[in-house]
Enzyme design. Structure first.
Site, PDB file in Angstrom:
ATOM      1  N   HIS A  22      -4.249   9.361   2.084  1.00 55.85           N
ATOM      2  CA  HIS A  22      -3.078   9.871   1.366  1.00 55.85           C
ATOM      3  C   HIS A  22      -3.394  10.174  -0.095  1.00 55.85           C
ATOM      4  CE1 HIS A  22      -0.220   7.874   4.554  1.00 55.85           C
ATOM      5  NE2 HIS A  22      -0.896   8.885   5.015  1.00 55.85           N
ATOM      6  N   CYS A  41       1.076  18.885 -19.166  1.00 60.03           N
ATOM      7  CA  CYS A  41      -0.327  19.099 -19.551  1.00 60.03           C
ATOM      8  C   CYS A  41      -0.438  19.313 -21.052  1.00 60.03           C
ATOM      9  CB  CYS A  41      -0.844  20.321 -18.797  1.00 60.03           C
ATOM     10  SG  CYS A  41      -2.546  20.705 -19.149  1.00 60.03           S
ATOM     11  N   ALA A  70      -3.510 -10.826   4.683  1.00 55.18           N
ATOM     12  CA  ALA A  70      -4.861 -10.246   4.675  1.00 55.18           C
ATOM     13  C   ALA A  70      -5.791 -11.023   3.739  1.00 55.18           C
ATOM     14  CB  ALA A  70      -4.779  -8.783   4.251  1.00 55.18           C
ATOM     15  N   CYS A 124      -3.005  19.127 -13.531  1.00 50.98           N
ATOM     16  CA  CYS A 124      -1.982  20.065 -13.985  1.00 50.98           C
ATOM     17  C   CYS A 124      -1.797  21.123 -12.900  1.00 50.98           C
ATOM     18  CB  CYS A 124      -2.421  20.728 -15.290  1.00 50.98           C
ATOM     19  SG  CYS A 124      -1.309  22.069 -15.752  1.00 50.98           S
ATOM     20  N   GLN A 163      -4.472   4.130   3.824  1.00 50.28           N
ATOM     21  CA  GLN A 163      -3.296   4.965   3.519  1.00 50.28           C
ATOM     22  C   GLN A 163      -2.875   4.713   2.077  1.00 50.28           C
ATOM     23  OE1 GLN A 163      -0.355   4.548   7.085  1.00 50.28           O
ATOM     24  NE2 GLN A 163      -1.801   2.865   7.243  1.00 50.28           N
TER      25      GLN A 163
HETATM   26  P1  OAD Z   1       4.569  -0.416   5.138  1.00 49.01           P
HETATM   27  O1  OAD Z   1       5.349  -0.914   3.976  1.00 49.01           O
HETATM   28  O2  OAD Z   1       5.270   0.465   6.101  1.00 49.01           O
HETATM   29  O3  OAD Z   1       4.002  -1.662   5.950  1.00 49.01           O
HETATM   30  C1  OAD Z   1       3.370  -2.731   5.305  1.00 49.01           C
HETATM   31  C2  OAD Z   1       2.930  -3.732   6.360  1.00 49.01           C
HETATM   32  O4  OAD Z   1       2.167  -4.737   5.706  1.00 49.01           O
HETATM   33  C3  OAD Z   1       4.081  -4.421   7.095  1.00 49.01           C
HETATM   34  O5  OAD Z   1       3.852  -4.312   8.498  1.00 49.01           O
HETATM   35  C4  OAD Z   1       4.004  -5.879   6.612  1.00 49.01           C
HETATM   36  O6  OAD Z   1       4.314  -6.803   7.631  1.00 49.01           O
HETATM   37  C5  OAD Z   1       2.537  -5.997   6.242  1.00 49.01           C
HETATM   38  N1  OAD Z   1       2.228  -6.996   5.194  1.00 49.01           N
HETATM   39  C6  OAD Z   1       2.936  -7.330   4.093  1.00 49.01           C
HETATM   40  N2  OAD Z   1       2.282  -8.209   3.324  1.00 49.01           N
HETATM   41  C7  OAD Z   1       1.093  -8.459   3.953  1.00 49.01           C
HETATM   42  C8  OAD Z   1      -0.044  -9.267   3.663  1.00 49.01           C
HETATM   43  N3  OAD Z   1      -0.113 -10.011   2.553  1.00 49.01           N
HETATM   44  N4  OAD Z   1      -1.073  -9.262   4.545  1.00 49.01           N
HETATM   45  C9  OAD Z   1      -1.022  -8.500   5.666  1.00 49.01           C
HETATM   46  N5  OAD Z   1       0.023  -7.713   5.996  1.00 49.01           N
HETATM   47  C10 OAD Z   1       1.061  -7.687   5.151  1.00 49.01           C
HETATM   48  O7  OAD Z   1       3.241   0.275   4.545  1.00 49.01           O
HETATM   49  P2  OAD Z   1       2.261   1.305   5.252  1.00 49.01           P
HETATM   50  O8  OAD Z   1       2.143   1.049   6.706  1.00 49.01           O
HETATM   51  O9  OAD Z   1       1.027   1.331   4.446  1.00 49.01           O
HETATM   52  O10 OAD Z   1       2.937   7.167   2.756  1.00 49.01           O
HETATM   53  O11 OAD Z   1       3.029   2.669   5.027  1.00 49.01           O
HETATM   54  C11 OAD Z   1       2.419   3.864   5.469  1.00 49.01           C
HETATM   55  C12 OAD Z   1       2.812   5.015   4.591  1.00 49.01           C
HETATM   56  O12 OAD Z   1       4.230   5.050   4.445  1.00 49.01           O
HETATM   57  C13 OAD Z   1       2.341   4.906   3.150  1.00 49.01           C
HETATM   58  O13 OAD Z   1       0.998   5.300   2.980  1.00 49.01           O
HETATM   59  C14 OAD Z   1       3.281   5.824   2.435  1.00 49.01           C
HETATM   60  C15 OAD Z   1       4.571   5.378   3.059  1.00 49.01           C
HETATM   61  O14 OAD Z   1       5.597   6.288   3.070  1.00 49.01           O
HETATM   62  C16 OAD Z   1       3.263   8.173   1.916  1.00 49.01           C
HETATM   63  O15 OAD Z   1       3.873   7.986   0.879  1.00 49.01           O
HETATM   64  C17 OAD Z   1       2.784   9.524   2.364  1.00 49.01           C
END
Ligand code: OAD
Length: 243
Positions: free
Chosen positions: A119, A147, A229, A127, A101
């Site tokens: 995403h 642009c 991770a 542009c 994502q």
């Molecule tokens: P989130 O910020 O919602 O979640 C991040 C996750 O990573 C949390 O569950 C944390 O516990 C975990 N985390 C933090 N540090 C970590 C580490 N070092 N190792 C392992 N885990 C860790 O981010 P996403 O789930 O990626 O979309 O969010 C999904 C989507 O929401 C994004 O792609 C974006 C956002 O709005 C758009 O903008 C369309």
């Protein structure tokens, strides 16, 4: 925990097809803020304002306020041991695909070859008027940038709220999630759909879900490794190299 690592490594080793689904957490150790953790991007900025296509059309400066610095410093962000371990798992034949994502491009920089960027990505900016492409960090200055050929507004190749996901990427993600027997679910709060539905697709197809996250966000995960991770993935890699 040690036993859990061994079980996970065994599951990967016996898997016909193992894939990973990653979120912002895997890039946290590269210095990129997550969205929903404490101090995350959406704590500071309302996504309905700063990451919506509707608002972008009216006021693109809002989006560039939160993304401009990243794009202009694009080359400075480096993959961390988590990204690198996934790339090596692929190279060794243990991992078939990374679905991400994330828009930071760090899986590609780490050397992963089979990557679905659900995403989109911040590497490419286009542009909206003439389609000219700019590759980060070589984007004209300005918030928003315009642009250099035609003066149109520039938009990165990312999916904003209110936009559809790239159909081919989504289809591949769904098909591979259904077909895999192990999904590594890494660093995602798993709340943004359609990506959030993919672990269920794997479960329905009879596959196992291995969650690596600081919090247990996926209640039906078969294994939960509550570590960073960048710690967990190199540990799994090293076990797989031994067994
Ligand atoms: P989130 O910020 O919602 O979640 C991040 C996750 O990573 C949390 O569950 C944390 O516990 C975990 N985390 C933090 N540090 C970590 C580490 N070092 N190792 C392992 N885990 C860790 O981010 P996403 O789930 O990626 O979309 O969010 C999904 C989507 O929401 C994004 O792609 C974006 C956002 O709005 C758009 O903008 C369309």
């Amino acid at each position: 925990m040690e036993e859990c690592y061994v079980n996970v490594a065994e599951s990967i080793r016996h898997a016909h097809k193992c894939i990973a689904l990653t979120g912002a957490g895997i890039s946290a150790e590269s210095g990129i803020p997550t969205f929903r953790s404490k101090g995350g991007l959406w704590e500071k900025y309302d996504p309905a304002v700063y990451a919506s296509i509707e608002v972008f059309r009216q006021d693109p400066a809002k989006y560039w306020t939160i993304r401009g610095d990243f794009i202009r410093n694009y080359d400075q962000y480096r993959p961390n041991p988590g990204h690198l371990a996934l790339a090596e798992l692929e190279k060794l034949g243990f991992l078939h695909l990374v679905i991400t994502q994330n828009i930071d491009g760090l899986h590609v920089k780490a050397g992963s070859k089979n990557v679905v960027e659900l995403h989109g990505n911040l590497r490419q900016t286009f542009c909206l008027s003439c389609g000219k492409e700019y590759i980060a960090p070589h984007v004209p200055p300005g918030t928003p940038p315009y642009c250099s050929e035609c003066g149109g507004v520039l938009k990165p190749n990312t999916v904003l709220f209110g936009e559809s996901l790239p159909p081919e990427a989504l289809l591949k993600a769904q098909q591979e999630s259904a077909a895999c027997d192990v999904m590594l679910l890494i660093g995602t709060s798993a709340v943004v759909f359609p990506a959030a539905a993919l672990p269920q697709v794997t479960k329905r197809g009879g596959g196992k879900v291995v969650e690596i996250n600081l919090e247990n966000a996926c209640p039906f995960a078969d294994y939960f490794i509550g570590q960073k991770a960048g710690t967990a993935l190199p540990a799994i890699l090293s076990l797989l190299k031994k067994i």
